[in-house]
Design a protein around this motif. Sequence first.
Motif, PDB file in Angstrom:
ATOM      1  N   SER A   1     -53.824  55.882 -11.989  1.00  0.00           N
ATOM      2  CA  SER A   1     -52.916  56.481 -13.230  1.00  0.00           C
ATOM      3  C   SER A   1     -52.006  55.770 -13.356  1.00  0.00           C
ATOM      4  CB  SER A   1     -51.858  57.160 -12.711  1.00  0.00           C
ATOM      5  OG  SER A   1     -50.858  56.782 -12.128  1.00  0.00           O
ATOM      6  N   GLN A   2     -52.253  54.094 -13.333  1.00  0.00           N
ATOM      7  CA  GLN A   2     -51.678  53.154 -14.567  1.00  0.00           C
ATOM      8  C   GLN A   2     -53.034  52.454 -14.589  1.00  0.00           C
ATOM      9  OE1 GLN A   2     -48.040  53.453 -14.892  1.00  0.00           O
ATOM     10  NE2 GLN A   2     -48.134  55.581 -13.982  1.00  0.00           N
ATOM     11  N   LEU A   3     -53.283  52.156 -14.677  1.00  0.00           N
ATOM     12  CA  LEU A   3     -54.222  51.707 -14.826  1.00  0.00           C
ATOM     13  C   LEU A   3     -55.426  51.829 -16.653  1.00  0.00           C
ATOM     14  CD1 LEU A   3     -57.247  51.155 -11.712  1.00  0.00           C
ATOM     15  CD2 LEU A   3     -55.332  49.227 -12.330  1.00  0.00           C
ATOM     16  N   GLY A   4     -55.901  51.048 -16.842  1.00  0.00           N
ATOM     17  CA  GLY A   4     -55.953  51.222 -18.077  1.00  0.00           C
ATOM     18  C   GLY A   4     -57.904  51.657 -18.555  1.00  0.00           C
ATOM     19  N   THR A   5     -57.965  51.856 -19.619  1.00  0.00           N
ATOM     20  CA  THR A   5     -59.290  52.745 -19.695  1.00  0.00           C
ATOM     21  C   THR A   5     -60.240  51.364 -20.731  1.00  0.00           C
ATOM     22  OG1 THR A   5     -58.542  53.349 -22.100  1.00  0.00           O
ATOM     23  CG2 THR A   5     -58.134  54.547 -20.311  1.00  0.00           C
ATOM     24  N   GLU A   6     -60.421  50.637 -20.402  1.00  0.00           N
ATOM     25  CA  GLU A   6     -61.081  49.390 -20.947  1.00  0.00           C
ATOM     26  C   GLU A   6     -61.410  48.316 -19.890  1.00  0.00           C
ATOM     27  OE1 GLU A   6     -59.631  47.139 -24.065  1.00  0.00           O
ATOM     28  OE2 GLU A   6     -59.960  49.175 -25.259  1.00  0.00           O
ATOM     29  N   GLY A   7     -62.454  47.891 -19.514  1.00  0.00           N
ATOM     30  CA  GLY A   7     -63.282  46.748 -18.678  1.00  0.00           C
ATOM     31  C   GLY A   7     -63.233  47.350 -17.457  1.00  0.00           C
ATOM     32  N   ARG A   8     -62.801  46.212 -16.769  1.00  0.00           N
ATOM     33  CA  ARG A   8     -62.332  45.690 -15.418  1.00  0.00           C
ATOM     34  C   ARG A   8     -61.142  46.653 -14.872  1.00  0.00           C
ATOM     35  NH1 ARG A   8     -62.182  40.965 -12.708  1.00  0.00           N
ATOM     36  NH2 ARG A   8     -64.157  40.335 -13.366  1.00  0.00           N
ATOM     37  N   SER A   9     -60.712  47.331 -15.450  1.00  0.00           N
ATOM     38  CA  SER A   9     -59.569  48.006 -15.087  1.00  0.00           C
ATOM     39  C   SER A   9     -60.006  50.067 -15.321  1.00  0.00           C
ATOM     40  CB  SER A   9     -58.286  48.783 -16.544  1.00  0.00           C
ATOM     41  OG  SER A   9     -58.204  47.153 -16.447  1.00  0.00           O
ATOM     42  N   ALA A  10     -60.585  49.905 -15.744  1.00  0.00           N
ATOM     43  CA  ALA A  10     -61.166  51.597 -16.166  1.00  0.00           C
ATOM     44  C   ALA A  10     -62.485  51.431 -14.691  1.00  0.00           C
ATOM     45  CB  ALA A  10     -62.483  51.388 -17.039  1.00  0.00           C
ATOM     46  N   ARG A  11     -63.404  50.387 -14.626  1.00  0.00           N
ATOM     47  CA  ARG A  11     -64.552  50.651 -13.696  1.00  0.00           C
ATOM     48  C   ARG A  11     -63.253  50.435 -12.270  1.00  0.00           C
ATOM     49  NH1 ARG A  11     -67.254  47.262 -16.369  1.00  0.00           N
ATOM     50  NH2 ARG A  11     -65.999  45.252 -15.112  1.00  0.00           N
ATOM     51  N   MET A  12     -62.690  50.391 -11.903  1.00  0.00           N
ATOM     52  CA  MET A  12     -61.371  50.384 -10.692  1.00  0.00           C
ATOM     53  C   MET A  12     -60.706  51.550 -10.775  1.00  0.00           C
ATOM     54  SD  MET A  12     -60.589  49.058  -7.973  1.00  0.00           S
ATOM     55  CE  MET A  12     -61.030  47.744  -8.341  1.00  0.00           C
ATOM     56  N   ALA A  13     -60.400  51.838 -12.168  1.00  0.00           N
ATOM     57  CA  ALA A  13     -60.255  53.793 -11.926  1.00  0.00           C
ATOM     58  C   ALA A  13     -60.802  54.307 -11.601  1.00  0.00           C
ATOM     59  CB  ALA A  13     -59.736  54.054 -13.097  1.00  0.00           C
ATOM     60  N   ILE A  14     -62.256  54.289 -11.939  1.00  0.00           N
ATOM     61  CA  ILE A  14     -63.524  55.294 -11.517  1.00  0.00           C
ATOM     62  C   ILE A  14     -63.704  54.982 -10.043  1.00  0.00           C
ATOM     63  CG2 ILE A  14     -65.683  55.635 -11.811  1.00  0.00           C
ATOM     64  CD1 ILE A  14     -65.038  55.232 -14.717  1.00  0.00           C
ATOM     65  N   ALA A  15     -63.838  53.815  -9.513  1.00  0.00           N
ATOM     66  CA  ALA A  15     -63.369  53.990  -7.847  1.00  0.00           C
ATOM     67  C   ALA A  15     -62.463  54.281  -7.446  1.00  0.00           C
ATOM     68  CB  ALA A  15     -63.609  52.247  -7.776  1.00  0.00           C
ATOM     69  N   LEU A  16     -61.508  54.324  -7.889  1.00  0.00           N
ATOM     70  CA  LEU A  16     -59.988  54.532  -6.851  1.00  0.00           C
ATOM     71  C   LEU A  16     -60.460  56.606  -7.421  1.00  0.00           C
ATOM     72  CD1 LEU A  16     -56.860  52.431  -7.866  1.00  0.00           C
ATOM     73  CD2 LEU A  16     -58.566  52.719  -5.945  1.00  0.00           C
ATOM     74  N   ASP A  17     -60.836  56.593  -8.205  1.00  0.00           N
ATOM     75  CA  ASP A  17     -60.668  58.402  -8.345  1.00  0.00           C
ATOM     76  C   ASP A  17     -62.279  59.127  -6.819  1.00  0.00           C
ATOM     77  OD1 ASP A  17     -59.906  60.366  -9.965  1.00  0.00           O
ATOM     78  OD2 ASP A  17     -62.389  61.301 -10.030  1.00  0.00           O
ATOM     79  N   ALA A  18     -62.680  58.664  -7.389  1.00  0.00           N
ATOM     80  CA  ALA A  18     -63.730  58.784  -6.402  1.00  0.00           C
ATOM     81  C   ALA A  18     -63.104  58.426  -4.835  1.00  0.00           C
ATOM     82  CB  ALA A  18     -65.170  57.855  -5.818  1.00  0.00           C
ATOM     83  N   MET A  19     -61.946  57.867  -4.373  1.00  0.00           N
ATOM     84  CA  MET A  19     -61.723  57.363  -3.252  1.00  0.00           C
ATOM     85  C   MET A  19     -60.748  57.666  -2.288  1.00  0.00           C
ATOM     86  SD  MET A  19     -63.209  53.066  -2.905  1.00  0.00           S
ATOM     87  CE  MET A  19     -62.406  52.320  -2.273  1.00  0.00           C
ATOM     88  N   VAL A  20     -60.120  58.609  -3.567  1.00  0.00           N
ATOM     89  CA  VAL A  20     -58.584  59.350  -3.591  1.00  0.00           C
ATOM     90  C   VAL A  20     -58.923  60.185  -2.737  1.00  0.00           C
ATOM     91  CG1 VAL A  20     -56.622  60.034  -4.164  1.00  0.00           C
ATOM     92  CG2 VAL A  20     -57.429  57.854  -4.255  1.00  0.00           C
ATOM     93  N   ALA A  21     -60.443  61.128  -3.792  1.00  0.00           N
ATOM     94  CA  ALA A  21     -60.836  62.361  -3.268  1.00  0.00           C
ATOM     95  C   ALA A  21     -61.496  62.274  -1.972  1.00  0.00           C
ATOM     96  CB  ALA A  21     -61.539  62.386  -4.138  1.00  0.00           C
ATOM     97  N   GLY A  22     -62.187  61.116  -1.713  1.00  0.00           N
ATOM     98  CA  GLY A  22     -62.243  60.682  -0.114  1.00  0.00           C
ATOM     99  C   GLY A  22     -61.659  61.131   0.934  1.00  0.00           C
ATOM    100  N   VAL A  23     -60.610  60.292   0.566  1.00  0.00           N
ATOM    101  CA  VAL A  23     -59.796  59.605   1.397  1.00  0.00           C
ATOM    102  C   VAL A  23     -58.652  61.780   1.761  1.00  0.00           C
ATOM    103  CG1 VAL A  23     -57.440  59.231   2.580  1.00  0.00           C
ATOM    104  CG2 VAL A  23     -58.845  58.038   1.625  1.00  0.00           C
ATOM    105  N   LEU A  24     -58.628  62.688   0.795  1.00  0.00           N
ATOM    106  CA  LEU A  24     -57.885  63.558   0.855  1.00  0.00           C
ATOM    107  C   LEU A  24     -58.752  64.941   1.499  1.00  0.00           C
ATOM    108  CD1 LEU A  24     -55.459  65.376   0.080  1.00  0.00           C
ATOM    109  CD2 LEU A  24     -56.625  65.746  -2.213  1.00  0.00           C
ATOM    110  N   ILE A  25     -60.341  64.633   0.952  1.00  0.00           N
ATOM    111  CA  ILE A  25     -60.460  65.860   1.842  1.00  0.00           C
ATOM    112  C   ILE A  25     -60.698  65.470   3.803  1.00  0.00           C
ATOM    113  CG2 ILE A  25     -63.139  66.585   2.510  1.00  0.00           C
ATOM    114  CD1 ILE A  25     -63.538  65.929  -0.862  1.00  0.00           C
ATOM    115  N   ALA A  26     -61.192  64.355   3.778  1.00  0.00           N
ATOM    116  CA  ALA A  26     -60.684  63.909   4.973  1.00  0.00           C
ATOM    117  C   ALA A  26     -60.000  64.407   5.771  1.00  0.00           C
ATOM    118  CB  ALA A  26     -60.656  62.245   5.301  1.00  0.00           C
ATOM    119  N   MET A  27     -58.156  64.243   5.395  1.00  0.00           N
ATOM    120  CA  MET A  27     -57.377  64.209   5.437  1.00  0.00           C
ATOM    121  C   MET A  27     -56.810  65.632   5.726  1.00  0.00           C
ATOM    122  SD  MET A  27     -53.716  64.018   3.929  1.00  0.00           S
ATOM    123  CE  MET A  27     -54.080  65.199   2.586  1.00  0.00           C
ATOM    124  N   LEU A  28     -57.179  66.730   4.705  1.00  0.00           N
ATOM    125  CA  LEU A  28     -57.271  67.828   4.579  1.00  0.00           C
ATOM    126  C   LEU A  28     -57.824  68.576   5.640  1.00  0.00           C
ATOM    127  CD1 LEU A  28     -57.450  68.860   0.870  1.00  0.00           C
ATOM    128  CD2 LEU A  28     -55.718  68.836   2.070  1.00  0.00           C
TER     129      LEU A  28
END
Length: 543
Positions: free
Chosen positions: A191-218
């Motif tokens: 949520s603290q990452l920016g919306t441009e360049g490498r920060s945006a790509r990292m934010a997109i990657a983290l979003d999907a990865m957090v979703a995967g971890v959350l589903i596995a935890m549940l």
Amino acid sequence: MNAKVRLNEAIEAAKSEGVLPAEAEALAQDSRPWPVVLLTALGAWLAAIPLTIVVGIAVMPRNHETAGLFVVGLLVLAGAIAVLRSRTIPLFVEQLAVPGLIVGGSCIAFTIFDGMHWKGGAGLVGVLCIVVAVLIPRAWLRVLLSGGAAALLAIATVDESWSHRDGIANDFWWAWHAIGLAAGLAAFVQSQLGTEGRSARMAIALDAMVAGVLIAMLAALCWWSGMAFLFGGALQIHGDGLDAASNHVQATDLALLQAISAALAIAAAAWVARQWPTARKPWTAGVAAVLVLLAWFMPSLGAVLLALALCVTARRWMLASTAGVAFAWILSSFYYALTWPLATKAWVLVACGALLAALAWLASGRSLPASAPGVQALQSMPRHVSGGIALTLLATLVVANVGIWQKEQIARSARTIYVELAPRDPRSLMQGDFMSLNFRLPMPVQDAVRDLGDGAKPQVIAKVDAQGVATLVRMEDGSPHAADELPITLAYKDGRWIFVTDAWFFKEGEAERYAPARFGEFKVGADGKAILVGMRGVDLKPL
């Protein structure tokens, strides 16, 4: 209004508010229909099967050692990642890369586990899954890889006695809560990452990865809590998860787990109140108190409630739905919580339900007006519909009470016999508040009823001695019965024919009383219908 128009409007609104830069625009979307994509992917997977076999035949004879297999797996994995990172690759080739990803990763995992202890191997393969998830710009693959990585890292923390189950309840609980905490920190960073360049790509990657971890935890917490009541009842199986309810958590640690679960539920309520000012009302505080109480009784529920609160306030409805299903599963698994007496569990749920009903009445503030849609629907209900509902309720009561009356008549006036219990696996003898029974049917009887469906009513002839002990001898064939013989109707359950019943239910806390049972006491009517009315010990002594 279609999705593309709504997306463009949202982007324009975000640019006008300064959330997005002025040059931001929607990414080009794949215009291929999903059936075409699905059929193409299916063809690619089918083509990958013979390709994998050919590669295995060509490589394995020359690489009998795992080092060669590791190199081959690394090359295949690297090639699959390179293909999946390409933006111009045809769909068919892209789908070929997915089996390559699995084959390459499996080869590497095999060599790692072959040369390391299983705990270290699980941790290393989990880290590899995270690295691959970061490198592959495909959201669905990132979700799957991150969920798998979370499971492997949780396994890496398990005690050496994991195969005995008693040693892993605490470990798994702590491991998945630590993984959930890490996912929460990753979501905060995202949520603290920016919306441009490498920060945006990292934010997109983290979003999907957090979703995967959350589903596995549940999913893991649902498994930890044990089998859900309705699911287990539908499949005729009974839960034995890793929950404290199944006595796999030591009593000295149970209070700590309960306190943490309740604290997480409190954090969930506080977060909802912080994000939604309209939720700061007395009745919502009461609802929160009920949920905190339930989280205290069910140590796996607090983390699920916090995940649900975070997903709902973030409007992540798919993840929120998953958390809601996990909540319902864990609540349902409370039925199998052997740590708590059945009466205690019933009072807890009844009290919570009554309190929630009172809070709902308090929230409404007054009775529903006649103009309310629900009231109008009830008033406009045709008479034959309301009459049908009343008749259905009446018929249900009549059928249930007639069945009870028939059983009582058999118990009062029918003949008493005793049938010896056949040996059973001692681990299956005592299961909570009932005893699993087995009455041996003679082999000719088993052969005769094996192909009969549940619509039949086969009977077995029992020979009764002077003490009333019955021995099952043959199938009813219409021939005259001896004075010491009587027919008994078999029962159909779980796809097989049994002698009357396969369980004896008793009050909780009386397991030791019925443990020495050796005979079942039955009442048998003239028509062959029988009911189990008690258990007897050695020499037919009452228990």
